[in-house]
Design a protein around this motif. Structure first.
Motif, mmCIF file in Angstrom:
data_model
loop_
_atom_site.group_PDB
_atom_site.id
_atom_site.type_symbol
_atom_site.label_atom_id
_atom_site.label_comp_id
_atom_site.label_asym_id
_atom_site.label_seq_id
_atom_site.Cartn_x
_atom_site.Cartn_y
_atom_site.Cartn_z
ATOM 1 N N LEU A 92 0.828 -1.205 0.000
ATOM 2 C CA LEU A 92 0.000 0.000 0.000
ATOM 3 C C LEU A 92 0.865 1.259 0.000
ATOM 4 C CD1 LEU A 92 -2.868 1.246 0.269
ATOM 5 C CD2 LEU A 92 -2.540 1.164 2.749
ATOM 6 N N LEU A 93 1.969 1.227 0.720
ATOM 7 C CA LEU A 93 2.795 2.417 0.912
ATOM 8 C C LEU A 93 3.966 2.502 -0.061
ATOM 9 C CD1 LEU A 93 2.950 2.258 4.813
ATOM 10 C CD2 LEU A 93 1.346 3.556 3.403
ATOM 11 N N LEU A 94 4.342 1.383 -0.640
ATOM 12 C CA LEU A 94 5.540 1.350 -1.495
ATOM 13 C C LEU A 94 5.493 2.354 -2.650
ATOM 14 C CD1 LEU A 94 8.267 -0.017 -1.918
ATOM 15 C CD2 LEU A 94 7.124 -1.641 -3.432
ATOM 16 N N PRO A 95 4.368 2.528 -3.355
ATOM 17 C CA PRO A 95 4.358 3.493 -4.461
ATOM 18 C C PRO A 95 4.689 4.920 -4.027
ATOM 19 C CG PRO A 95 2.454 2.042 -4.607
ATOM 20 C CD PRO A 95 3.097 1.768 -3.292
ATOM 21 N N LEU A 96 4.312 5.289 -2.792
ATOM 22 C CA LEU A 96 4.645 6.626 -2.292
ATOM 23 C C LEU A 96 6.153 6.770 -2.091
ATOM 24 C CD1 LEU A 96 1.803 7.027 0.381
ATOM 25 C CD2 LEU A 96 1.893 8.040 -1.911
ATOM 26 N N ILE A 97 6.764 5.715 -1.585
ATOM 27 C CA ILE A 97 8.214 5.735 -1.366
ATOM 28 C C ILE A 97 8.947 5.714 -2.699
ATOM 29 C CG2 ILE A 97 10.138 4.493 -0.301
ATOM 30 C CD1 ILE A 97 8.074 3.422 1.737
ATOM 31 N N GLU A 98 8.472 4.883 -3.594
ATOM 32 C CA GLU A 98 9.062 4.799 -4.933
ATOM 33 C C GLU A 98 9.000 6.156 -5.630
ATOM 34 O OE1 GLU A 98 8.324 2.384 -9.128
ATOM 35 O OE2 GLU A 98 6.977 2.125 -7.421
ATOM 36 N N ASN A 99 7.884 6.843 -5.463
ATOM 37 C CA ASN A 99 7.705 8.153 -6.076
ATOM 38 C C ASN A 99 8.723 9.166 -5.533
ATOM 39 O OD1 ASN A 99 5.745 9.837 -7.791
ATOM 40 N ND2 ASN A 99 5.827 11.001 -5.894
ATOM 41 N N ALA A 100 8.998 9.079 -4.210
ATOM 42 C CA ALA A 100 9.946 10.005 -3.593
ATOM 43 C C ALA A 100 11.353 9.812 -4.136
ATOM 44 C CB ALA A 100 9.934 9.817 -2.074
ATOM 45 N N PHE A 101 11.755 8.561 -4.358
ATOM 46 C CA PHE A 101 13.085 8.295 -4.913
ATOM 47 C C PHE A 101 13.160 8.688 -6.388
ATOM 48 C CE2 PHE A 101 13.623 5.747 -1.122
ATOM 49 C CZ PHE A 101 14.984 5.838 -0.863
ATOM 50 N N LYS A 102 12.142 8.320 -7.128
ATOM 51 C CA LYS A 102 12.167 8.548 -8.569
ATOM 52 C C LYS A 102 12.195 10.032 -8.918
ATOM 53 C CE LYS A 102 9.585 7.664 -12.813
ATOM 54 N NZ LYS A 102 8.351 7.086 -13.401
ATOM 55 N N HIS A 103 11.338 10.821 -8.251
ATOM 56 C CA HIS A 103 11.210 12.235 -8.601
ATOM 57 C C HIS A 103 11.953 13.145 -7.638
ATOM 58 C CE1 HIS A 103 8.295 11.080 -11.590
ATOM 59 N NE2 HIS A 103 7.616 10.414 -10.665
ATOM 60 N N GLY A 104 12.586 12.542 -6.614
ATOM 61 C CA GLY A 104 13.353 13.338 -5.671
ATOM 62 C C GLY A 104 14.838 13.148 -5.850
ATOM 63 N N ILE A 105 15.366 12.110 -5.236
ATOM 64 C CA ILE A 105 16.804 11.856 -5.282
ATOM 65 C C ILE A 105 17.320 11.717 -6.704
ATOM 66 C CG2 ILE A 105 18.543 10.093 -4.744
ATOM 67 C CD1 ILE A 105 17.258 9.763 -2.043
ATOM 68 N N LYS A 106 16.553 11.063 -7.572
ATOM 69 C CA LYS A 106 17.011 10.813 -8.944
ATOM 70 C C LYS A 106 16.765 11.990 -9.879
ATOM 71 C CE LYS A 106 16.077 5.910 -8.291
ATOM 72 N NZ LYS A 106 15.236 4.762 -8.700
ATOM 73 N N SER A 107 16.223 13.096 -9.348
ATOM 74 C CA SER A 107 15.943 14.247 -10.209
ATOM 75 C C SER A 107 17.171 15.104 -10.456
ATOM 76 C CB SER A 107 14.847 15.111 -9.561
ATOM 77 O OG SER A 107 15.322 15.717 -8.368
ATOM 78 N N GLY A 108 18.264 14.829 -9.679
ATOM 79 C CA GLY A 108 19.477 15.626 -9.853
ATOM 80 C C GLY A 108 19.552 16.799 -8.904
ATOM 81 N N VAL A 109 18.685 16.847 -7.909
ATOM 82 C CA VAL A 109 18.667 17.944 -6.958
ATOM 83 C C VAL A 109 19.912 17.884 -6.064
ATOM 84 C CG1 VAL A 109 17.377 16.646 -5.214
ATOM 85 C CG2 VAL A 109 17.224 19.145 -5.282
ATOM 86 N N GLN A 110 20.389 19.063 -5.638
ATOM 87 C CA GLN A 110 21.532 19.109 -4.732
ATOM 88 C C GLN A 110 21.102 18.770 -3.305
ATOM 89 O OE1 GLN A 110 23.382 22.951 -5.109
ATOM 90 N NE2 GLN A 110 24.327 22.470 -7.079
ATOM 91 N N ASN A 111 21.992 18.105 -2.571
ATOM 92 C CA ASN A 111 21.720 17.696 -1.196
ATOM 93 C C ASN A 111 20.373 16.972 -1.087
ATOM 94 O OD1 ASN A 111 24.129 19.017 -0.250
ATOM 95 N ND2 ASN A 111 23.005 20.962 -0.392
ATOM 96 N N PRO A 112 20.202 15.893 -1.819
ATOM 97 C CA PRO A 112 18.908 15.193 -1.827
ATOM 98 C C PRO A 112 18.612 14.531 -0.484
ATOM 99 C CG PRO A 112 20.559 13.884 -2.950
ATOM 100 C CD PRO A 112 21.211 15.204 -2.638
ATOM 101 N N PHE A 113 17.332 14.433 -0.172
ATOM 102 C CA PHE A 113 16.930 13.761 1.056
ATOM 103 C C PHE A 113 15.565 13.108 0.859
ATOM 104 C CE2 PHE A 113 15.024 17.973 1.554
ATOM 105 C CZ PHE A 113 13.733 17.664 1.977
ATOM 106 N N VAL A 114 15.349 12.046 1.644
ATOM 107 C CA VAL A 114 14.040 11.398 1.752
ATOM 108 C C VAL A 114 13.832 11.061 3.221
ATOM 109 C CG1 VAL A 114 12.620 9.398 1.176
ATOM 110 C CG2 VAL A 114 14.085 10.406 -0.568
ATOM 111 N N HIS A 115 12.795 11.645 3.802
ATOM 112 C CA HIS A 115 12.473 11.382 5.205
ATOM 113 C C HIS A 115 11.156 10.611 5.262
ATOM 114 C CE1 HIS A 115 15.739 13.925 6.197
ATOM 115 N NE2 HIS A 115 15.122 15.085 5.929
ATOM 116 N N ILE A 116 11.180 9.444 5.900
ATOM 117 C CA ILE A 116 9.994 8.591 5.993
ATOM 118 C C ILE A 116 9.695 8.327 7.465
ATOM 119 C CG2 ILE A 116 8.922 6.426 5.242
ATOM 120 C CD1 ILE A 116 11.176 6.224 3.138
#
Length: 338
Positions: free
Chosen positions: A249-273
């Motif tokens: 149920l929750l995995l797509p939300l986490i997947e979305n954060a990695f795909k469009h966050g960390i992998k977007s090329g942003v500086q100092n990337p982070f994911v807080h869960i």
């Protein structure tokens, strides 16, 4: 497709079966009213003949007034028509039934035990009872149909989520293999565990929350293989009762954060869960920073849309999903009443 076939076989209105059961029920009730024990042949003849006089108003009510009036929300007209029809046939019974049965069976002496007012009441009761039974059957039919449709939709959603995840996972392995990193073997094992979970656990309607947490941990470890070295990834979780939730149920939300966050090329990337389960509630939040791009990929919204549909089906009026995107920060907050 299988759900629809099963639904068509077992849940459609079978006119013959329905009427056999209905009229057998009426026959037993009327035989009890008209008979003195032990039951004689004359009692059966009188009951059957009386039953025949009930057929027209009941049939009109079930197969004409319900579909033509009641189901088109013409409620007042439905009540007027069914009462008028019932009264008309009850007066026909009062006027001609005893005369006709005496004519057809001259060797018997029939006596009516009911007053005229009781005959009218009997007709009204029989017709409205038959209508109630038919509406009850329709209600069960509708609910089973709706349930089958929801199960089918859930199946479709799961089939969308799993290939979507697999597509992104293969991109991770591809990146590792190009760079010939030693982590490739470990990543393959991690992906194997995730896919094993997706194959076997998703067959269950619900699984313990602890298993979903293990899946999230495996997925985070898997994604770290392609994350920037300076990426800050943290996952906090607290479980009180280890209640059950639908798998993945929750995995797509986490997947979305990695795909469009960390992998977007942003500086100092982070994911807080953060995940907290307690007091029969599940609280889940995830946030990430992202790099704003003018052209979005056409698949950017699949995971989020699937989660919304999933929640609407599984937790209607029992969840709150809030999504915010501001100042290059994307946040999702979800609460569910378990």
């Amino acid at each position: 497709m299988k759900l629809h076939k099963k639904y068509n076989i077992w849940n459609r209105h079978n006119i013959a079966t329905f009427n056999v059961i209905l009229w057998l029920f009426f026959f037993v009730i009327l035989l009890f009213i008209f008979s003195d024990y032990p039951i004689q042949k004359i009692d059966i003849i009188y009951t059957v003949s009386y039953l025949i006089t009930l057929v027209p108003p009941v049939t009109l009510g079930l197969y004409y007034f319900i579909p033509k009036l009641l189901k088109k929300e013409k409620n007042v007209l439905f009540v007027i028509c069914i009462l008028t029809t019932t009264l008309f046939f009850s007066f026909l019974n009062i006027s001609f039934h005893n005369i006709l049965i005496d004519f057809l069976f001259p060797d018997y002496f029939f006596i009516s035990y009911l007053k005229n007012s009781q005959i009218v009441f009997l007709f009204i009761t029989a017709v409205f009872l038959a209508v109630f039974v038919k509406l009850a059957e329709d209600w069960i039919y509708f609910n089973q149909k709706e349930k089958a449709a929801l199960q089918l939709e859930l199946s479709v959603l799961k089939n969308q989520i799993n290939p979507h995840f697999l597509f992104n996972a293969l991109n991770v392995l591809y990146s590792l293999s190009i760079n010939k990193k030693e982590e490739t073997t470990q990543a393959i094992l991690q992906l194997s565990d995730i896919l094993r979970y997706g194959i076997y656990e998703t067959e269950n309607e619900k699984i313990p929350l602890s298993k979903e947490i293990e899946l999230i941990k495996n997925y985070i470890d898997f994604e770290k293989n392609r994350s920037a070295l300076n990426a800050k990834i943290d996952f906090e979780h607290t479980i009180e009762k280890d209640q059950k939730i639908p798998p993945m149920l929750l995995l797509p939300l986490i997947e979305n954060a990695f795909k469009h966050g960390i992998k977007s090329g942003v500086q100092n990337p982070f994911v807080h869960i953060k995940l907290i389960e307690g007091n029969n509630n599940l609280s889940f939040s995830i946030s990430n920073n992202f790099l704003i791009r003018k052209n979005k990929t056409p698949y950017s919204g699949i995971g989020i849309q699937n989660v919304k549909k999933h929640l609407e089906i599984l937790f209607p009026n029992q969840h709150h999903l809030e999504i915010t995107s501001k100042n290059e920060k994307y946040s999702v907050s979800l609460t569910i009443e378990l």
